[in-house]
Design a protein around this motif. Structure first.
Motif, PDB file in Angstrom:
ATOM      1  N   TYR A  75      17.907  58.376 101.810  1.00 41.84           N
ATOM      2  CA  TYR A  75      17.006  59.388 100.908  1.00 41.84           C
ATOM      3  C   TYR A  75      15.744  59.264 100.953  1.00 41.84           C
ATOM      4  O   TYR A  75      14.541  59.796 100.992  1.00 41.84           O
ATOM      5  CB  TYR A  75      17.634  59.594  99.829  1.00 41.84           C
ATOM      6  CG  TYR A  75      17.084  60.631  98.673  1.00 41.84           C
ATOM      7  CD1 TYR A  75      17.159  61.935  98.888  1.00 41.84           C
ATOM      8  CD2 TYR A  75      16.188  60.086  97.686  1.00 41.84           C
ATOM      9  CE1 TYR A  75      16.551  62.726  97.862  1.00 41.84           C
ATOM     10  CE2 TYR A  75      15.638  60.911  96.768  1.00 41.84           C
ATOM     11  CZ  TYR A  75      15.711  62.194  97.187  1.00 41.84           C
ATOM     12  OH  TYR A  75      15.158  63.165  96.256  1.00 41.84           O
ATOM     13  N   LEU A  76      15.397  57.853 100.583  1.00 41.87           N
ATOM     14  CA  LEU A  76      13.835  57.337 100.184  1.00 41.87           C
ATOM     15  C   LEU A  76      13.195  57.446 101.825  1.00 41.87           C
ATOM     16  O   LEU A  76      12.093  58.100 101.738  1.00 41.87           O
ATOM     17  CB  LEU A  76      14.120  55.939  99.850  1.00 41.87           C
ATOM     18  CG  LEU A  76      14.643  55.774  98.619  1.00 41.87           C
ATOM     19  CD1 LEU A  76      14.785  54.073  98.281  1.00 41.87           C
ATOM     20  CD2 LEU A  76      13.770  56.163  97.478  1.00 41.87           C
ATOM     21  N   PRO A 314      17.835  64.657  83.810  1.00 48.55           N
ATOM     22  CA  PRO A 314      19.213  64.706  83.158  1.00 48.55           C
ATOM     23  C   PRO A 314      19.974  63.490  83.870  1.00 48.55           C
ATOM     24  O   PRO A 314      20.884  62.974  82.909  1.00 48.55           O
ATOM     25  CB  PRO A 314      19.782  66.107  83.749  1.00 48.55           C
ATOM     26  CG  PRO A 314      18.526  66.767  83.807  1.00 48.55           C
ATOM     27  CD  PRO A 314      17.420  65.966  84.287  1.00 48.55           C
ATOM     28  N   ASN A 315      19.874  63.077  85.202  1.00 48.91           N
ATOM     29  CA  ASN A 315      20.681  62.185  85.675  1.00 48.91           C
ATOM     30  C   ASN A 315      20.282  60.699  85.152  1.00 48.91           C
ATOM     31  O   ASN A 315      21.140  59.735  85.742  1.00 48.91           O
ATOM     32  CB  ASN A 315      20.634  62.176  87.265  1.00 48.91           C
ATOM     33  CG  ASN A 315      21.521  63.343  87.836  1.00 48.91           C
ATOM     34  OD1 ASN A 315      22.424  63.691  87.369  1.00 48.91           O
ATOM     35  ND2 ASN A 315      20.811  63.565  88.909  1.00 48.91           N
ATOM     36  N   ALA A 316      19.086  60.553  84.318  1.00 45.94           N
ATOM     37  CA  ALA A 316      18.710  59.169  84.116  1.00 45.94           C
ATOM     38  C   ALA A 316      19.163  58.790  82.821  1.00 45.94           C
ATOM     39  O   ALA A 316      19.356  59.762  81.985  1.00 45.94           O
ATOM     40  CB  ALA A 316      17.268  58.975  84.264  1.00 45.94           C
ATOM     41  N   PRO A 317      19.206  57.420  82.301  1.00 45.86           N
ATOM     42  CA  PRO A 317      19.507  57.166  80.992  1.00 45.86           C
ATOM     43  C   PRO A 317      18.575  57.591  80.040  1.00 45.86           C
ATOM     44  O   PRO A 317      17.324  57.902  80.254  1.00 45.86           O
ATOM     45  CB  PRO A 317      19.442  55.281  81.023  1.00 45.86           C
ATOM     46  CG  PRO A 317      19.519  55.359  82.539  1.00 45.86           C
ATOM     47  CD  PRO A 317      18.996  56.496  83.089  1.00 45.86           C
ATOM     48  N   ALA A 318      19.188  58.156  78.935  1.00 45.71           N
ATOM     49  CA  ALA A 318      18.394  58.730  77.838  1.00 45.71           C
ATOM     50  C   ALA A 318      17.270  58.010  77.494  1.00 45.71           C
ATOM     51  O   ALA A 318      16.064  58.387  76.873  1.00 45.71           O
ATOM     52  CB  ALA A 318      19.203  59.127  76.744  1.00 45.71           C
ATOM     53  N   ASP A 359      12.891  63.145  90.805  1.00 46.96           N
ATOM     54  CA  ASP A 359      13.271  62.160  89.629  1.00 46.96           C
ATOM     55  C   ASP A 359      14.614  62.131  89.678  1.00 46.96           C
ATOM     56  O   ASP A 359      15.438  61.222  89.670  1.00 46.96           O
ATOM     57  CB  ASP A 359      12.558  62.323  88.564  1.00 46.96           C
ATOM     58  CG  ASP A 359      11.119  62.082  88.497  1.00 46.96           C
ATOM     59  OD1 ASP A 359      10.544  60.906  88.323  1.00 46.96           O
ATOM     60  OD2 ASP A 359      10.351  62.918  88.546  1.00 46.96           O
ATOM     61  N   ASN A 360      15.003  63.540  89.449  1.00 48.03           N
ATOM     62  CA  ASN A 360      16.667  63.725  89.115  1.00 48.03           C
ATOM     63  C   ASN A 360      17.692  63.355  90.448  1.00 48.03           C
ATOM     64  O   ASN A 360      18.577  62.868  90.241  1.00 48.03           O
ATOM     65  CB  ASN A 360      16.828  65.281  88.781  1.00 48.03           C
ATOM     66  CG  ASN A 360      17.884  65.317  87.778  1.00 48.03           C
ATOM     67  OD1 ASN A 360      18.207  64.306  86.887  1.00 48.03           O
ATOM     68  ND2 ASN A 360      18.973  66.155  88.010  1.00 48.03           N
ATOM     69  N   GLU A 361      17.064  64.053  91.693  1.00 45.63           N
ATOM     70  CA  GLU A 361      17.858  63.606  92.750  1.00 45.63           C
ATOM     71  C   GLU A 361      17.853  61.967  93.104  1.00 45.63           C
ATOM     72  O   GLU A 361      19.098  61.297  93.411  1.00 45.63           O
ATOM     73  CB  GLU A 361      17.079  64.035  93.925  1.00 45.63           C
ATOM     74  CG  GLU A 361      17.100  65.650  93.977  1.00 45.63           C
ATOM     75  CD  GLU A 361      16.592  66.357  95.077  1.00 45.63           C
ATOM     76  OE1 GLU A 361      15.622  65.545  95.855  1.00 45.63           O
ATOM     77  OE2 GLU A 361      16.518  67.485  95.006  1.00 45.63           O
ATOM     78  N   LEU A 362      16.862  61.295  92.834  1.00 46.20           N
ATOM     79  CA  LEU A 362      16.887  59.775  93.082  1.00 46.20           C
ATOM     80  C   LEU A 362      17.797  59.135  92.251  1.00 46.20           C
ATOM     81  O   LEU A 362      18.463  58.189  92.541  1.00 46.20           O
ATOM     82  CB  LEU A 362      15.324  59.374  92.970  1.00 46.20           C
ATOM     83  CG  LEU A 362      14.978  57.684  93.053  1.00 46.20           C
ATOM     84  CD1 LEU A 362      15.520  57.433  94.208  1.00 46.20           C
ATOM     85  CD2 LEU A 362      13.692  57.319  92.723  1.00 46.20           C
ATOM     86  N   TRP A 363      17.767  59.553  90.834  1.00 45.82           N
ATOM     87  CA  TRP A 363      18.772  59.049  89.969  1.00 45.82           C
ATOM     88  C   TRP A 363      20.224  59.333  90.014  1.00 45.82           C
ATOM     89  O   TRP A 363      21.106  58.610  89.781  1.00 45.82           O
ATOM     90  CB  TRP A 363      18.108  59.341  88.505  1.00 45.82           C
ATOM     91  CG  TRP A 363      17.296  58.229  87.771  1.00 45.82           C
ATOM     92  CD1 TRP A 363      15.949  58.351  87.720  1.00 45.82           C
ATOM     93  CD2 TRP A 363      17.409  57.060  87.398  1.00 45.82           C
ATOM     94  NE1 TRP A 363      15.319  57.373  87.348  1.00 45.82           N
ATOM     95  CE2 TRP A 363      16.364  56.421  87.061  1.00 45.82           C
ATOM     96  CE3 TRP A 363      18.595  56.263  87.154  1.00 45.82           C
ATOM     97  CZ2 TRP A 363      16.285  55.083  86.416  1.00 45.82           C
ATOM     98  CZ3 TRP A 363      18.683  55.035  86.629  1.00 45.82           C
ATOM     99  CH2 TRP A 363      17.632  54.466  86.182  1.00 45.82           C
ATOM    100  N   GLY A 364      20.250  60.506  90.709  1.00 45.29           N
ATOM    101  CA  GLY A 364      21.764  60.466  90.862  1.00 45.29           C
ATOM    102  C   GLY A 364      22.209  59.588  92.175  1.00 45.29           C
ATOM    103  O   GLY A 364      23.499  58.998  92.033  1.00 45.29           O
TER     104      GLY A 364
END
Length: 371
Positions: A75-76, A314-318, A359-364
């Motif tokens: 992905y990267l 949303p996929n990352a820690p709060a 950001d969200n795709e990477l954190w998934g």
């Protein structure tokens, strides 16, 4: 009586097998467990002497899912990444470079460098060179904008840190810091808009307040004490920081330890640090003092006046907070997991000044590894 050679080998093999079984049985009976590498729990700080020395910890030791790493790398690479680093408690877990980019190459932080300026502002305040409640005019002089004197005096350093100056972001060049580009649009503190020009002027505020060159003050107060390298370079109106990915990781580690490097305090003002990494106003809950914040109930993004409902990533820690720059420069810090994550490269898709769908795709994909 002589045995044929193969009988001799058979007898020896049988004896070795019997001894091996006996040894295994004895080990099981003794209750001696297999050797397991313990997970280091202390925070590690790499030496500041700018060497290649940096402790590592393996994915296996952490109990992470190594089978998912190749998916992350694919992905990267597919999204034009140059450098990617994950630190756990300060130790390198993943460090990957793509193409011709190496660990010794410098890369632009773009707006992720706003984090550097924010922390430096806090240091200047703790050294009593300025207060963030001071009027910007106190350090830039009268006439730094095209506002009336009263309007100009109403803008404070805190407004610059929080993107609430009220200056017109619809001008032809929103990066322009010339007085003719800085005109009134809204009352100070009534709107949030990602406007680069007022942020850039913070560099002059700090330089004039401390009576020194901006790069020199940054080097003395942050760069050298934590072993970073790099430099702020003027690019048009912007002042862009360039460094290696490891230097960005060092700054992330400084943040993860709330402004202290090992036993050396860099930013002593805990109240400022807490304000910097928490909602700084009610207009964009996902923005601190030039830091992006996750886990809030709403957020705004650069180039838009719209407020969106939900968490920034949303996929990352709060509890994640971040430096996010144009072309998907990423510096993620996650206190609950003791993680620092760095991504440098070109834009993953469409050019964004800060947060993006990347950001969200990477954190998934990161979650598939660390959970």
């Amino acid at each position: 009586m002589k045995f044929p050679q193969y009988f001799s080998l058979l007898i020896v093999s049988s004896l070795l097998f019997a001894c091996s079984n006996e040894s295994d049985s004895d080990t099981e009976k003794s209750g001696i467990p297999a050797v397991i590498t313990p997970v280091p729990l202390d925070t590690y700080f790499p030496p500041i002497t700018r060497t290649d020395e940096w402790e590592t910890v393996s994915i296996e030791t952490l109990g992470w899912n190594e089978n998912q790493v190749d998916n992350l790398y694919t992905y990267l690479e597919d999204n034009d990444t140059d450098a990617f680093i994950i630190l756990k408690d300060g130790r390198i877990v993943i460090e990957k470079y793509f193409g011709d980019f190496t660990k010794d190459d410098n890369h632009a932080w773009n707006s992720a460098g706003k984090n550097l300026t924010s922390m430096l502002t806090g240091i200047a305040q703790q050294e009593e060179f300025l207060s963030i409640t001071d009027a910007t005019s106190q350090y830039l002089g009268e006439g730094w904008s095209s506002l009336t004197i009263d309007q100009e005096l109403s803008i404070t350093i805190k407004n610059q840190l929080t993107m609430t100056t009220g200056l017109d972001y619809n001008v032809e060049d929103a990066f322009c810091t010339d007085p003719e580009c800085l005109i009134y649009l809204n009352d100070i503190g009534t709107t949030w808009y990602y406007h680069n020009a007022p942020y850039t002027l913070l560099d002059d505020v700090i330089a004039n307040a401390t009576n020194t060159d901006f790069n020199s003050y940054f080097s003395e107060k942050i760069k050298e004490p934590i072993g970073m390298q790099g430099l702020f370079i003027k690019v048009g109106y912007n002042n862009v920081f360039f460094s290696t990915a490891r230097s960005m990781a060092r700054f992330g580690l400084l943040n993860l330890n709330q402004g202290t490097w090992d036993d050396t305090p860099i930013l002593l003002d805990t109240a400022y640090f807490n304000s910097m990494t928490n909602s700084s106003q009610d207009l964009n809950l996902s923005y601190g003092y030039l830091y992006w914040l996750n886990g809030k109930s709403s957020y705004r993004v650069p180039g838009s006046e719209v407020e969106f409902t939900g968490s920034l990533i949303p996929n990352a820690p709060a509890d994640l907070y971040a430096g996010l720059g144009k072309n998907d420069q990423k510096l993620y810090m996650v206190p609950s997991l003791d993680l620092v994550i760095v991504r440098m490269g070109s834009a993953s898709s469409e050019i964004q000044l800060g947060p993006s769908g990347f950001d969200n795709e990477l954190w998934g994909l990161i979650n598939e590894i660390i959970q």
